[in-house]
Design a protein around this motif. Structure first.
Motif, PDB file in Angstrom:
ATOM      1  N   GLN A  14     153.233  61.206  23.246  1.00 25.51           N
ATOM      2  CA  GLN A  14     152.361  62.314  23.615  1.00 25.51           C
ATOM      3  C   GLN A  14     150.885  61.908  23.482  1.00 25.51           C
ATOM      4  O   GLN A  14     150.061  62.216  24.338  1.00 25.51           O
ATOM      5  CB  GLN A  14     152.664  63.524  22.720  1.00 25.51           C
ATOM      6  CG  GLN A  14     151.849  64.747  23.106  1.00 25.51           C
ATOM      7  CD  GLN A  14     152.222  65.973  22.283  1.00 25.51           C
ATOM      8  OE1 GLN A  14     153.161  65.926  21.465  1.00 25.51           O
ATOM      9  NE2 GLN A  14     151.501  67.057  22.513  1.00 25.51           N
ATOM     10  N   ALA A  15     150.561  61.180  22.380  1.00 29.01           N
ATOM     11  CA  ALA A  15     149.178  60.702  22.195  1.00 29.01           C
ATOM     12  C   ALA A  15     148.822  59.688  23.273  1.00 29.01           C
ATOM     13  O   ALA A  15     147.670  59.647  23.767  1.00 29.01           O
ATOM     14  CB  ALA A  15     149.019  60.081  20.812  1.00 29.01           C
ATOM     15  N   LEU A  16     149.802  58.889  23.644  1.00 33.05           N
ATOM     16  CA  LEU A  16     149.548  57.877  24.686  1.00 33.05           C
ATOM     17  C   LEU A  16     149.270  58.543  26.034  1.00 33.05           C
ATOM     18  O   LEU A  16     148.383  58.121  26.790  1.00 33.05           O
ATOM     19  CB  LEU A  16     150.744  56.933  24.789  1.00 33.05           C
ATOM     20  CG  LEU A  16     150.528  55.652  25.611  1.00 33.05           C
ATOM     21  CD1 LEU A  16     149.426  54.808  24.994  1.00 33.05           C
ATOM     22  CD2 LEU A  16     151.838  54.847  25.682  1.00 33.05           C
ATOM     23  N   ARG A  76     145.256  60.351  30.145  1.00 35.84           N
ATOM     24  CA  ARG A  76     144.469  61.336  30.883  1.00 35.84           C
ATOM     25  C   ARG A  76     142.993  61.216  30.532  1.00 35.84           C
ATOM     26  O   ARG A  76     142.135  61.338  31.409  1.00 35.84           O
ATOM     27  CB  ARG A  76     144.957  62.748  30.565  1.00 35.84           C
ATOM     28  CG  ARG A  76     146.288  63.098  31.228  1.00 35.84           C
ATOM     29  CD  ARG A  76     146.520  64.596  31.172  1.00 35.84           C
ATOM     30  NE  ARG A  76     146.544  65.088  29.812  1.00 35.84           N
ATOM     31  CZ  ARG A  76     147.633  65.145  29.036  1.00 35.84           C
ATOM     32  NH1 ARG A  76     148.799  64.743  29.521  1.00 35.84           N
ATOM     33  NH2 ARG A  76     147.550  65.607  27.820  1.00 35.84           N
ATOM     34  N   LYS A  77     142.698  60.960  29.277  1.00 33.75           N
ATOM     35  CA  LYS A  77     141.319  60.868  28.838  1.00 33.75           C
ATOM     36  C   LYS A  77     140.595  59.678  29.490  1.00 33.75           C
ATOM     37  O   LYS A  77     139.433  59.796  29.899  1.00 33.75           O
ATOM     38  CB  LYS A  77     141.278  60.754  27.310  1.00 33.75           C
ATOM     39  CG  LYS A  77     139.856  60.680  26.751  1.00 33.75           C
ATOM     40  CD  LYS A  77     139.878  60.581  25.226  1.00 33.75           C
ATOM     41  CE  LYS A  77     138.467  60.476  24.666  1.00 33.75           C
ATOM     42  NZ  LYS A  77     138.473  60.354  23.179  1.00 33.75           N
ATOM     43  N   LEU A  78     141.272  58.558  29.525  1.00 34.67           N
ATOM     44  CA  LEU A  78     140.666  57.352  30.114  1.00 34.67           C
ATOM     45  C   LEU A  78     140.773  57.313  31.637  1.00 34.67           C
ATOM     46  O   LEU A  78     140.252  56.398  32.265  1.00 34.67           O
ATOM     47  CB  LEU A  78     141.330  56.088  29.525  1.00 34.67           C
ATOM     48  CG  LEU A  78     141.131  55.867  28.021  1.00 34.67           C
ATOM     49  CD1 LEU A  78     141.911  54.631  27.556  1.00 34.67           C
ATOM     50  CD2 LEU A  78     139.650  55.710  27.695  1.00 34.67           C
ATOM     51  N   LYS A  79     141.472  58.286  32.227  1.00 39.67           N
ATOM     52  CA  LYS A  79     141.635  58.362  33.690  1.00 39.67           C
ATOM     53  C   LYS A  79     142.257  57.083  34.263  1.00 39.67           C
ATOM     54  O   LYS A  79     141.798  56.496  35.248  1.00 39.67           O
ATOM     55  CB  LYS A  79     140.290  58.615  34.380  1.00 39.67           C
ATOM     56  CG  LYS A  79     139.614  59.894  33.937  1.00 39.67           C
ATOM     57  CD  LYS A  79     138.282  60.095  34.637  1.00 39.67           C
ATOM     58  CE  LYS A  79     137.596  61.383  34.162  1.00 39.67           C
ATOM     59  NZ  LYS A  79     136.294  61.581  34.822  1.00 39.67           N
ATOM     60  N   ASP A 128     146.020  48.471  24.417  1.00 40.09           N
ATOM     61  CA  ASP A 128     146.076  48.279  22.961  1.00 40.09           C
ATOM     62  C   ASP A 128     146.852  49.414  22.303  1.00 40.09           C
ATOM     63  O   ASP A 128     147.655  49.191  21.376  1.00 40.09           O
ATOM     64  CB  ASP A 128     144.655  48.230  22.383  1.00 40.09           C
ATOM     65  CG  ASP A 128     143.929  46.941  22.761  1.00 40.09           C
ATOM     66  OD1 ASP A 128     144.604  45.971  23.164  1.00 40.09           O
ATOM     67  OD2 ASP A 128     142.674  46.922  22.678  1.00 40.09           O
ATOM     68  N   ALA A 129     146.616  50.630  22.784  1.00 39.34           N
ATOM     69  CA  ALA A 129     147.343  51.779  22.223  1.00 39.34           C
ATOM     70  C   ALA A 129     148.830  51.678  22.540  1.00 39.34           C
ATOM     71  O   ALA A 129     149.683  52.001  21.696  1.00 39.34           O
ATOM     72  CB  ALA A 129     146.771  53.082  22.770  1.00 39.34           C
TER      73      ALA A 129
END
Length: 454
Positions: free
Chosen positions: A255-257, A262-265, A246-247
């Motif tokens: 950069q946010a993507l 990394r956050k969602l692994k 979705d993102a």
């Protein structure tokens, strides 16, 4: 001198005391006395012969009465002919069936009794007369007095004299309608027996299934739990991947993507997806295999031949039984890693379950319960042996263990059908099941199963 039983002949002779002696020389008197004695002996022999003749006549009458009673009680028709084919004797059943008086049948030609448009009956009977050869199941139609004919099945046998010469034939016949009814009743009885045997097999299957249901439940629980665990993980992975996609579709900052990745692994999820899916499929396949085994095990339908790994089937059957046992015996396998056989898988599975369950029952009170199972190819057969270290089989029971309803277990703890059904299942596949006592102790059951039945 004793007086004979009958005095008619003797009364015509002068008594010895009345023999005139006046004027006879001593030698003449002795000769006359000797003549009297000889005549008396002859008369005695005549009386004994008469008595013997009367006894033989009475015995002959009894024999004739016995023969007449036997002939009268026969439901099959009987005809005795001489060597020319003329009727000499018939029984009441023949008279009743033909509707012709016995006197009218005497002396008539045997062929006159039957319809014989093409001469086939005459040819067959001529062979019996000419060659003294018996005839079996000759189908004929016997004429009846009021018209019409009755179908008969005849058996003809030659009748020989004391010199072995043919003096006639004996014909025994039964109405084919009675034979058909008898065959029909026999067929119905066979069908009932077959249904009963099938019901016994199904009953024993369900009894065995009830004994191992706890082990099967445990066997199913492992792969089902594994599948559930994997599906929960896949559900979390799916939510993370959906958020990342979705993102990405929302044209987020690269950069946010990357930070979201990394956050969602996402990379770890991508690497873990294939093993999770493979593991889930493997668990589902395991559940399906167990369910198929259960359906095959409990099915009442005749199972077809299939090629399968016999070692895996043995291990599955043993696991089912051992997991359900309160006291679990040690199981020692002596089998190749894989051994294919063409047979009825469900039948073999049931036999192994029965044998292992019996062995486990025997070992309940043993301090070191152990079951040894071996499997190997020997020539054209696969030989499977199940041995326990129990007390063995008493010799008095050795000839009974494969009989239906024979059991040494207390009432309510055994049906007495396990070994009987197992023996029948092996015989049905062209194999065999035998029992013996092992030289080192305990009982050993041996299965011989054709590896590739023709």
């Amino acid at each position: 001198m004793a007086k004979p039983a009958s005095g008619k002949f003797h009364e015509s002779l002068p008594m010895q005391a009345e023999v005139p002696t006046l004027g006879l020389a001593p030698a003449g008197e002795e000769a006359w006395i000797e003549v009297i004695r000889k005549m008396d002996a002859v008369y005695k022999d005549l009386v004994e012969s008469q008595t013997l003749l009367e006894r033989q006549h009475a015995a002959l009458e009894e024999a004739q009465q016995f023969i007449d009673s036997v002939l009268g009680s026969m439901t099959d028709v009987l005809v005795a002919c001489d060597a020319r084919g003329r009727i000499q004797q018939v029984n009441p059943a023949m008279v009743q069936l033909s509707g012709v008086a016995e006197k009218s049948l005497m002396g008539s030609a045997i062929l006159d009794l039957f319809e014989d448009e093409d001469g086939a009956v005459a040819a067959r009977l001529a062979g019996c007369f000419r060659e003294a050869r018996p005839i079996s199941d000759l189908e004929v139609h016997m004429r009846q007095q009021g018209g019409g004919a009755t179908p008969l099945a005849l058996n003809c046998s030659p009748r020989l004299d004391h010199r072995g010469r043919l003096v006639g034939i004996v014909i025994v016949g039964r109405p084919i309608g009675e034979l058909r009814r008898a065959y029909h009743q026999l067929d119905l009885a066979h069908q009932r027996l077959t249904r009963t045997q099938q019901q016994l097999v199904v009953s024993e299957k369900m009894a065995a299934l009830g004994r191992v249901v706890a082990g099967v439940a445990h066997e199913l629980n492992n792969p089902i739990s594994f599948v559930f665990g994997n599906m929960h993980a896949l559900k979390r992975y799916g939510a993370a991947i959906s958020a990342y996609l979705d993102a990405a579709h929302g044209r987020a900052d690269p950069q946010a993507l990357e930070e979201l990745r990394r956050k969602l692994k996402i990379d770890s999820i991508a690497a873990d997806m294939k093993p999770l899916i493979d593991g889930t499929l493997e668990g589902a396949e395991r559940v399906r295999a167990i369910v198929q085994d259960l359906r095959r095990f409990s099915s009442s339908q005749r199972e077809g031949l299939e090629v399968f790994d016999v070692t895996r089937t043995i291990r599955t059957a043993v696991d089912w039984v051992v997991r359900a046992e309160r006291v679990k015996p040690a199981v020692v396998f002596d089998m190749p890693g894989e051994l294919d056989v063409c047979a009825r898988k469900g039948h073999l599975h049931q036999v192994i379950v029965n044998l292992v369950h019996n062995a486990a029952d025997v070992l309940q009170n043993r301090p070191d319960p152990r079951i040894e199972i071996s499997c190997r190819r020997e020539g054209e057969d696969v030989v499977i042996k199940v041995r326990d270290n129990g007390t063995g089989i008493p010799q008095t029971h050795m000839d009974q263990i494969f009989e239906p309803f024979f059991t040494t277990k207390p009432i309510g703890q055994g049906t007495g059908l396990g070994l009987y059904v197992s023996y029948g299942l092996m015989k049905e596949q062209g194999g065999d099941l035998t029992a013996a006592n092992h030289p080192e102790g305990g009982a050993v059951f041996t299965i011989h199963l054709p590896a590739n039945p023709g």
